[in-house]
Design an enzyme around this catalytic site. Structure first.
Site, mmCIF file in Angstrom:
data_model
loop_
_atom_site.group_PDB
_atom_site.id
_atom_site.type_symbol
_atom_site.label_atom_id
_atom_site.label_comp_id
_atom_site.label_asym_id
_atom_site.label_seq_id
_atom_site.Cartn_x
_atom_site.Cartn_y
_atom_site.Cartn_z
ATOM 1 N N GLU A 1 40.677 47.549 52.619
ATOM 2 C CA GLU A 1 40.571 46.750 53.840
ATOM 3 C C GLU A 1 41.936 46.238 54.284
ATOM 4 O OE1 GLU A 1 38.936 46.487 50.942
ATOM 5 O OE2 GLU A 1 37.091 45.326 51.160
ATOM 6 N N CYS B 1 36.986 41.556 48.995
ATOM 7 C CA CYS B 1 37.357 40.477 48.075
ATOM 8 C C CYS B 1 37.864 39.267 48.877
ATOM 9 C CB CYS B 1 38.416 40.966 47.081
ATOM 10 S SG CYS B 1 40.072 41.116 47.790
ATOM 11 N N GLU C 1 45.904 51.685 43.446
ATOM 12 C CA GLU C 1 46.196 50.895 42.255
ATOM 13 C C GLU C 1 47.585 51.224 41.705
ATOM 14 O OE1 GLU C 1 41.576 50.417 40.742
ATOM 15 O OE2 GLU C 1 42.913 51.743 39.616
HETATM 16 ZN ZN ZN Z 1 40.330 43.111 48.858
#
Ligand code: ZN
Length: 133
Positions: free
Chosen positions: A55, A90, A44
């Protein structure tokens, strides 16, 4: 390599997660067709948009080393590193997977109870964006 070993490598990678803002820690282990494994963790940033998922980091690391043929990816993650049920990739990561992998690419997720869920990219992302050249 069996699924449990790949999941264990993802859990090890999660230990390197840099997630001081969300405390949601994720690790991924990408199995290459040549048998190699490339790991990644989420990283982050205080500006948020430079954040990257575990990923995608694993896939980008592999591609940057001329590896573009993948079999499966294991993903482990959760708040404060406690493994959540179905810590699924995501949408952005699914799109990146679709760039390099066919619909048969496998995503492995380990839940809190230790069970492993196996999904194909086709199941998770049936209609990717495709740029027709
Ligand atoms: Zn992701």
């Amino acid at each position: 390599m069996d699924n449990e070993k790949l999941i264990d490598l993802a859990a090890e990678a999660m230990e390197n997660s840099y997630s001081p803002y969300s405390s949601f820690r994720v690790g991924a282990a990408l199995l290459l067709k040549n048998g190699g494994v490339v790991t990644g963790c989420n990283i982050e940033n205080s500006a948020y948009s430079p954040c990257i998922c575990a990923e995608r980091l694993a896939i980008f690391k592999a591609v940057s080393n001329s590896r573009k043929e993948f079999l499966k990816i294991a993903v482990v993650g959760g708040k404060n590193g406690e493994k959540a049920d179905l810590c699924l990739p995501c949408g952005v990561c699914r799109q990146v997977m679709s760039e390099f992998c066919g619909g048969e690419f496998i995503i492995l997720i380990r839940g809190q109870d230790g069970s492993v869920t196996e999904k194909s990219l086709q199941e998770l992302f049936p209609l990717p964006f495709v740029f027709n050249k």
